[in-house]
Scaffold this active site. Structure first.
Site, PDB file in Angstrom:
ATOM      1  N   SER A 107       0.821  -1.202   0.000  1.00 21.76           N
ATOM      2  CA  SER A 107       0.000   0.000   0.000  1.00 21.76           C
ATOM      3  C   SER A 107       0.861   1.260   0.000  1.00 21.76           C
ATOM      4  O   SER A 107       1.931   1.305   0.607  1.00 21.76           O
ATOM      5  CB  SER A 107      -0.899   0.008   1.239  1.00 21.76           C
ATOM      6  N   THR A 157      -5.363   2.608  -7.508  1.00 21.99           N
ATOM      7  CA  THR A 157      -6.685   2.559  -6.886  1.00 21.99           C
ATOM      8  C   THR A 157      -7.513   3.719  -7.409  1.00 21.99           C
ATOM      9  O   THR A 157      -7.140   4.883  -7.263  1.00 21.99           O
ATOM     10  CB  THR A 157      -6.569   2.633  -5.357  1.00 21.99           C
ATOM     11  N   LYS A 233      -7.462  -0.852  -9.904  1.00 18.16           N
ATOM     12  CA  LYS A 233      -8.134  -1.517  -8.780  1.00 18.16           C
ATOM     13  C   LYS A 233      -9.361  -0.701  -8.373  1.00 18.16           C
ATOM     14  O   LYS A 233      -9.244   0.479  -8.068  1.00 18.16           O
ATOM     15  CB  LYS A 233      -7.181  -1.647  -7.595  1.00 18.16           C
ATOM     16  N   HIS A 257     -13.013  -2.098  -2.601  1.00 12.05           N
ATOM     17  CA  HIS A 257     -12.165  -1.512  -1.552  1.00 12.05           C
ATOM     18  C   HIS A 257     -12.502  -2.119  -0.185  1.00 12.05           C
ATOM     19  O   HIS A 257     -12.527  -1.419   0.830  1.00 12.05           O
ATOM     20  CB  HIS A 257     -12.355   0.009  -1.528  1.00 12.05           C
TER      21      HIS A 257
END
Length: 370
Positions: A107, A157, A233, A257
């Site tokens: 992350s 993301t 994503k 998520h």
């Protein structure tokens, strides 16, 4: 330590032993948490249709993802701030993934840096999950560091222009414990999460720094910026999946998520079939969300995923016993996936996943109509 035999055992241990604010951050979802519940329960709506009298004495559950061979079609999804679960945090999970021979996704808002994770698991397949900051130089710096550290892909993301209505975090006034920091940053960016005066410090951090104007033009910008494969994503519709293909991405992760953004979106296993059908074999399709058993992985593969990722179970293993706990989670999932293949009459999982076919799994409504 006790003998734990399934992910749920590790989850119960973690939820009992984590500090309340950390526990609620890791396990929580958005709003009334309908989607959080659906992510797990929707798997129950799909029935496996096994075939028998087939030779399953030799099995191979390895596969190939973006040209890299992995030991099983399950990898580690990005989860933030893993040192809240164990002092070794992301480094322990990366080492566990390396030992298991599968993919680890780091992350952006991790408590171990890109360089620390690269050093901890130099031979592992590592991807970097990316948020795009208002200050593009911040994002560019992250990309260049990931490239230098040997990460093999960027996972953008796209579903977080802001963070969702995470009510437990607001009630807890969630902040990163004072002895930790966002390790990919220096100075203010590493500590700013702890400066909020009300509500969730993480939500205030995201609102102040993430670029809410993100569009498909930024995907094109990212492609011009790096030679690494780009994976999006957060896609939940066939329409966005087609746009992803048009914009030249290399992969899609069907994801909500962890049900932490907007409540009442579909479970990812429900969204997966339409996305897989929409893009065919033009890009690789992956999925995360609600995965806790080997049969969940089998169902996702049958419904169109090339690879499956999970995050929370790795946090539970990490809480239980650091790297050893994380490795135990991956080992038990690998056993369960292998068993699922054997008991459905599928002897191997080759690079193209040809042995996993759509007719292996059917919605429960099929049987109510007979």
């Amino acid at each position: 330590m006790a003998a734990y035999i399934c992910v749920e055992d590790y989850e119960k241990y973690a939820l009992k032993h984590l500090p309340p604010s950390v526990r609620d951050y890791y396990k929580g979802g958005a709003g009334e948490e309908y989607s959080l519940k659906w992510n797990r329960e929707a798997f129950k709506n799909y029935r496996i249709r096994p075939r028998f009298l087939r030779d399953v004495s030799k099995r191979d559950i390895s596969t190939t993802v973006l040209g890299h061979k992995v030991s099983m079609p399950l990898g580690v999804a990005p989860t933030a701030m893993q040192r809240m679960a164990h002092p070794d945090g992301e480094c322990a999970n990366a080492r566990a993934a390396q030992t298991a021979g599968t993919i680890f996704i780091l992350s952006t808002i991790s408590t171990s840096s890109i360089e620390e994770v690269a050093k901890a698991a130099p031979d592992g397949i590592k991807w970097f999950q990316l948020y795009i900051y208002i200050d593009r130089n911040v994002t560019l710096n992250l990309i260049r560091r990931a490239e230098r550290a040997g990460f093999k892909a960027l996972v953008l993301t796209i579903d977080a222009p802001f963070f969702g209505d995470r009510r437990a975090d607001i009630k807890n006034k969630f902040a990163l414990p004072s002895h930790l920091r966002f390790a990919n940053f220096e100075d203010e960016l590493s500590q700013r999460i702890n400066t909020a005066k009300t509500g969730s410090s993480l939500n205030e951090y995201v609102t102040a720094l993430f670029d809410a104007s993100l569009s498909w033009d930024d995907v094109k910008w990212l492609k011009r910026t790096t030679t690494l494969p780009i994976i999006l994503k957060g896609i939940l519709t066939a329409e966005d999946a087609r746009l992803a293909v048009e914009n030249g991405v290399d992969g899609i992760i069907v994801s909500n998520h962890g049900a932490r953004q907007i409540d009442s979106v579909p479970a990812t296993i429900e969204a997966l079939p339409e996305i897989s059908k929409a893009v065919g074999d033009q890009v690789e399709v992956y999925m995360d969300g609600g995965v806790t058993q080997g049969i969940d992985v089998l169902k996702a593969l049958a419904l169109g995923a090339k690879m499956v990722f999970f995050g929370r179970p790795m946090l539970w293993g990490l809480t239980y016993n650091g790297e050893k706990g994380a490795s135990a989670i991956l080992e038990l999932m690998k056993r369960e996936i292998d068993l699922a293949f054997a008991l459905t009459g599928k002897s191997k999982c080759c690079a193209s996943l040809k042995d996993i076919t759509r007719d292996m799994v059917i919605h429960a409504s099929y049987y109510s109509c007979l």
